[in-house]
Scaffold this motif. Structure first.
Motif, PDB file in Angstrom:
ATOM      1  N   SER A   1       0.726  -1.204   0.001  1.00  0.00           N
ATOM      2  CA  SER A   1      -0.068   0.074   0.127  1.00  0.00           C
ATOM      3  C   SER A   1       0.924   1.060   0.253  1.00  0.00           C
ATOM      4  CB  SER A   1      -0.974  -0.056   1.355  1.00  0.00           C
ATOM      5  OG  SER A   1      -0.077  -0.196   2.231  1.00  0.00           O
ATOM      6  N   GLY A   2       2.097   1.295  -0.370  1.00  0.00           N
ATOM      7  CA  GLY A   2       3.001   2.346  -0.180  1.00  0.00           C
ATOM      8  C   GLY A   2       3.729   2.793   0.965  1.00  0.00           C
ATOM      9  N   SER A   3       4.517   3.391   0.938  1.00  0.00           N
ATOM     10  CA  SER A   3       5.429   3.861   2.194  1.00  0.00           C
ATOM     11  C   SER A   3       4.743   4.359   3.034  1.00  0.00           C
ATOM     12  CB  SER A   3       6.448   4.677   1.756  1.00  0.00           C
ATOM     13  OG  SER A   3       6.158   5.814   1.376  1.00  0.00           O
ATOM     14  N   SER A   4       5.001   4.072   4.475  1.00  0.00           N
ATOM     15  CA  SER A   4       4.487   4.749   5.927  1.00  0.00           C
ATOM     16  C   SER A   4       5.436   5.206   6.647  1.00  0.00           C
ATOM     17  CB  SER A   4       3.651   3.669   6.657  1.00  0.00           C
ATOM     18  OG  SER A   4       3.551   4.103   7.778  1.00  0.00           O
ATOM     19  N   ASP A   5       5.345   6.464   7.302  1.00  0.00           N
ATOM     20  CA  ASP A   5       6.595   7.220   7.998  1.00  0.00           C
ATOM     21  C   ASP A   5       6.626   6.393   9.514  1.00  0.00           C
ATOM     22  OD1 ASP A   5       4.383   8.332   8.892  1.00  0.00           O
ATOM     23  OD2 ASP A   5       5.160  10.315   8.632  1.00  0.00           O
ATOM     24  N   TYR A   6       5.628   5.458   9.675  1.00  0.00           N
ATOM     25  CA  TYR A   6       5.529   4.819  10.987  1.00  0.00           C
ATOM     26  C   TYR A   6       6.356   3.487  10.930  1.00  0.00           C
ATOM     27  CZ  TYR A   6       1.780   7.860  12.939  1.00  0.00           C
ATOM     28  OH  TYR A   6       1.139   8.936  13.309  1.00  0.00           O
ATOM     29  N   THR A   7       7.082   3.172  12.137  1.00  0.00           N
ATOM     30  CA  THR A   7       7.608   2.044  12.326  1.00  0.00           C
ATOM     31  C   THR A   7       7.215   1.528  13.642  1.00  0.00           C
ATOM     32  OG1 THR A   7       9.489   3.192  13.335  1.00  0.00           O
ATOM     33  CG2 THR A   7      10.064   2.732  11.006  1.00  0.00           C
TER      34      THR A   7
ATOM     35  N   SER B   1       5.157   3.643  28.956  1.00  0.00           N
ATOM     36  CA  SER B   1       4.241   4.837  28.858  1.00  0.00           C
ATOM     37  C   SER B   1       4.503   5.475  27.452  1.00  0.00           C
ATOM     38  CB  SER B   1       4.383   5.786  30.254  1.00  0.00           C
ATOM     39  OG  SER B   1       5.881   6.244  30.320  1.00  0.00           O
ATOM     40  N   TYR B   2       3.591   6.393  26.977  1.00  0.00           N
ATOM     41  CA  TYR B   2       3.834   6.952  25.624  1.00  0.00           C
ATOM     42  C   TYR B   2       3.557   8.544  25.802  1.00  0.00           C
ATOM     43  CZ  TYR B   2       4.003   2.184  24.450  1.00  0.00           C
ATOM     44  OH  TYR B   2       4.273   0.773  24.275  1.00  0.00           O
ATOM     45  N   ASN B   3       4.177   9.335  24.793  1.00  0.00           N
ATOM     46  CA  ASN B   3       3.773  10.695  24.617  1.00  0.00           C
ATOM     47  C   ASN B   3       3.438  10.869  23.427  1.00  0.00           C
ATOM     48  OD1 ASN B   3       4.702  12.166  27.120  1.00  0.00           O
ATOM     49  ND2 ASN B   3       6.489  10.929  26.661  1.00  0.00           N
ATOM     50  N   GLU B   4       3.003  10.032  22.346  1.00  0.00           N
ATOM     51  CA  GLU B   4       2.398  10.101  21.034  1.00  0.00           C
ATOM     52  C   GLU B   4       2.718   8.662  20.219  1.00  0.00           C
ATOM     53  OE1 GLU B   4       4.352  12.714  18.602  1.00  0.00           O
ATOM     54  OE2 GLU B   4       6.356  12.033  18.827  1.00  0.00           O
ATOM     55  N   GLY B   5       2.132   8.587  19.216  1.00  0.00           N
ATOM     56  CA  GLY B   5       2.329   7.374  18.463  1.00  0.00           C
ATOM     57  C   GLY B   5       0.849   6.714  17.683  1.00  0.00           C
ATOM     58  N   LEU B   6       1.002   5.854  17.150  1.00  0.00           N
ATOM     59  CA  LEU B   6       0.041   5.343  16.317  1.00  0.00           C
ATOM     60  C   LEU B   6      -0.308   3.950  16.936  1.00  0.00           C
ATOM     61  CD1 LEU B   6      -2.256   5.206  14.067  1.00  0.00           C
ATOM     62  CD2 LEU B   6      -0.452   4.130  12.668  1.00  0.00           C
ATOM     63  N   PHE B   7      -1.392   3.556  17.719  1.00  0.00           N
ATOM     64  CA  PHE B   7      -2.016   2.523  18.295  1.00  0.00           C
ATOM     65  C   PHE B   7      -3.111   1.747  17.727  1.00  0.00           C
ATOM     66  CE2 PHE B   7      -0.297   6.076  21.014  1.00  0.00           C
ATOM     67  CZ  PHE B   7       0.471   5.355  22.066  1.00  0.00           C
TER      68      PHE B   7
ATOM     69  N   ASN C   1      -6.417  -9.909  19.481  1.00  0.00           N
ATOM     70  CA  ASN C   1      -5.176 -10.313  18.478  1.00  0.00           C
ATOM     71  C   ASN C   1      -3.979  -9.471  18.778  1.00  0.00           C
ATOM     72  OD1 ASN C   1      -6.842 -12.159  16.863  1.00  0.00           O
ATOM     73  ND2 ASN C   1      -7.805 -10.316  16.286  1.00  0.00           N
ATOM     74  N   TYR C   2      -3.932  -8.350  19.129  1.00  0.00           N
ATOM     75  CA  TYR C   2      -2.903  -7.767  19.334  1.00  0.00           C
ATOM     76  C   TYR C   2      -3.034  -6.208  19.675  1.00  0.00           C
ATOM     77  CZ  TYR C   2      -3.359  -5.526  14.454  1.00  0.00           C
ATOM     78  OH  TYR C   2      -3.551  -5.153  13.526  1.00  0.00           O
ATOM     79  N   VAL C   3      -2.234  -5.254  20.575  1.00  0.00           N
ATOM     80  CA  VAL C   3      -1.883  -4.185  20.511  1.00  0.00           C
ATOM     81  C   VAL C   3      -0.651  -3.982  19.865  1.00  0.00           C
ATOM     82  CG1 VAL C   3      -1.905  -2.098  22.069  1.00  0.00           C
ATOM     83  CG2 VAL C   3      -3.235  -4.038  22.691  1.00  0.00           C
ATOM     84  N   LYS C   4      -0.738  -3.066  18.942  1.00  0.00           N
ATOM     85  CA  LYS C   4       0.638  -2.586  18.435  1.00  0.00           C
ATOM     86  C   LYS C   4       0.879  -1.030  18.254  1.00  0.00           C
ATOM     87  CE  LYS C   4       1.164  -6.335  15.024  1.00  0.00           C
ATOM     88  NZ  LYS C   4       1.124  -6.628  13.560  1.00  0.00           N
ATOM     89  N   VAL C   5       2.024  -0.569  18.646  1.00  0.00           N
ATOM     90  CA  VAL C   5       2.092   0.770  18.831  1.00  0.00           C
ATOM     91  C   VAL C   5       3.441   1.113  17.662  1.00  0.00           C
ATOM     92  CG1 VAL C   5       2.976   2.765  20.486  1.00  0.00           C
ATOM     93  CG2 VAL C   5       1.701   0.855  21.334  1.00  0.00           C
ATOM     94  N   PHE C   6       3.185   2.023  17.017  1.00  0.00           N
ATOM     95  CA  PHE C   6       4.063   2.540  15.968  1.00  0.00           C
ATOM     96  C   PHE C   6       4.334   4.028  16.294  1.00  0.00           C
ATOM     97  CE2 PHE C   6       1.593  -0.725  14.099  1.00  0.00           C
ATOM     98  CZ  PHE C   6       2.451  -1.202  13.222  1.00  0.00           C
ATOM     99  N   ASP C   7       5.751   4.410  16.112  1.00  0.00           N
ATOM    100  CA  ASP C   7       6.128   5.789  15.988  1.00  0.00           C
ATOM    101  C   ASP C   7       6.944   6.269  14.784  1.00  0.00           C
ATOM    102  OD1 ASP C   7       8.604   4.710  16.330  1.00  0.00           O
ATOM    103  OD2 ASP C   7       9.004   5.191  18.613  1.00  0.00           O
TER     104      ASP C   7
END
Length: 395
Positions: free
Chosen positions: A91-97, A172-178, A388-394
């Motif tokens: 689906s193309g590049s994402s700037d999240y890892t 703990s987190y201060n931002e991200g994609l959850f 199934n999961y919780v995934k956190v990307f930044d």
């Protein structure tokens, strides 16, 4: 998918083109997106056709006229359709890892078990990990994480309430994609399940409710809860597909301050999803994914994707919110609500009963709710999470 072929003048078959790595394939589903072209062939041909067709990101195949590939301009929405097979290109590049994945046998190692009293005054007894394991309230089933409340016992007077589980992430987190992928959320009379983020010294470091509601709801409640000085622009309604909840003054609940006098107690700034994104109705479709994006300087926004509508970039663990369209909820951060309202927040997953919200709206009120939860364990056979999961990307 169209019922008759489109003449595909711009498609040329290149036998030397290999299917792209990470391609996703699903059976008995279809893509409701515009057809760029169609091409006679077998399913194994469709990926090649899509790769050499400008604008093609996905394809569907059925046995029309001996086999036809339908080349698609978008990867959704997706619906069930027997006899159809679909595929997605990368689906193309994402700037999240990927930063952290909570799943499978190691899931509970990354969480602390809360055993104090319920801050929301629920009729619940949160148990520790050894107790939860011994009594079957937590388990791993075919790689999926099950978190349950007790559904076997009546609760004697003098006990805190029905045994259940509340876990807090160690990180703990201060931002991200959850991303929170679940097959099932807890349901039942007087239940109050939630998946949320919260900082220490509440409400000074903020709270963001991503999945929350009470027994009988069929829509999800999103909310932010903060110290004073955080308010959402009412006109932001056009940035999301949900709607502002209403305060006790009859106006949209756009003030995130937990003690705002014009709103219900601890209502915060609150958005309601459309129907079908919570409770039994959501579970009936095998759940889906709650995607929460927190850009510290700009916004918090959430999408909910039902199981048959999950974008291919999420399926490939390469999430790209720019592909997802308008979110269901959107909370602006900036001058109206400075980023320091939300700090070092942990992930919480819990199920309580009755309490400050579910007990107040239960038919007959708090006493009727507690009586139901105390004496009717069989009513809570579906009071469980299947994760199934919780995934956190930044970035």
């Amino acid at each position: 998918m169209a019922n008759s072929p489109i003449v595909a003048t711009s498609v040329v078959q290149h036998q030397d083109v290999e299917p792209m790595p990470g391609m996703i394939i699903k059976d008995n589903m279809d893509i409701d997106a515009d057809n760029l072209a169609s091409k006679p062939g077998q399913f194994s041909d469709c990926c090649n056709f899509c790769q050499v067709t400008q604008g093609c990101v996905a394809y569907a195949w059925n046995d029309y006229q001996g086999g036809t590939c339908w080349l698609k301009s978008a990867n959704g929405p997706i619906r069930n359709n027997n006899g159809v097979k679909i595929g997605f290109l990368n689906s193309g590049s994402s700037d999240y890892t990927l930063k952290k994945s909570y799943e499978g046998n190691n899931f509970f190692d990354a969480f602390d078990f809360w055993t104090n009293g319920d801050p929301t005054h629920g009729f619940v007894d949160y148990v520790d990990r050894p107790t939860a394991e011994r009594t079957g309230l937590i388990s791993i089933i075919n790689g999926k994480v099950k978190i349950s409340a007790d559904s076997d016992s009546q609760i004697p007077h003098g006990k805190r309430g029905r045994p259940s589980v509340r876990v807090h992430s160690k990180d703990s987190y201060n931002e991200g994609l959850f991303l929170f992928d679940i097959d099932h959320m807890p349901t039942g009379p007087g239940t109050w399940p939630a998946y949320w983020l919260v900082g220490d010294n509440w409400p000074n470091n903020g709270e963001a409710d991503i999945l929350e509601g009470v027994g009988g709801d069929n829509f999800n409640h999103f909310a932010l809860h903060t110290k004073n000085g955080c308010r959402m622009p009412e006109q932001d309604q056009n940035l999301f597909t949900g709607k502002w909840a209403t305060g006790k003054n009859g106006r949209p609940a756009t003030n995130c301050y937990v003690y705002e006098p014009a709103q219900w107690a601890n209502q915060g700034c609150s958005i309601s999803s459309p129907d079908g994104f919570f409770g039994d109705e959501f579970n009936s479709g095998q759940g889906g994914v709650f995607a929460f994006e927190w850009d510290r300087s700009s916004y918090m926004r959430t999408w909910i994707f039902k199981r048959n509508q999950i974008p291919s970039d999420i399926l490939q663990s390469n999430p790209n919110p720019s592909n997802w369209g308008k979110p269901i909820s959107y909370f602006k951060l900036g001058e109206n609500c400075t980023p320091n309202h939300f700090n070092a927040m942990k992930i919480i997953i819990n199920l309580t009963f009755c309490g400050d919200w579910a007990g107040q709206v239960y038919p007959g009120g708090m006493s009727a709710c507690i009586d139901k939860v105390r004496n009717n364990p069989e009513a809570y056979k579906n009071a469980y999470w299947l994760i199934n999961y919780v995934k956190v990307f930044d970035h």
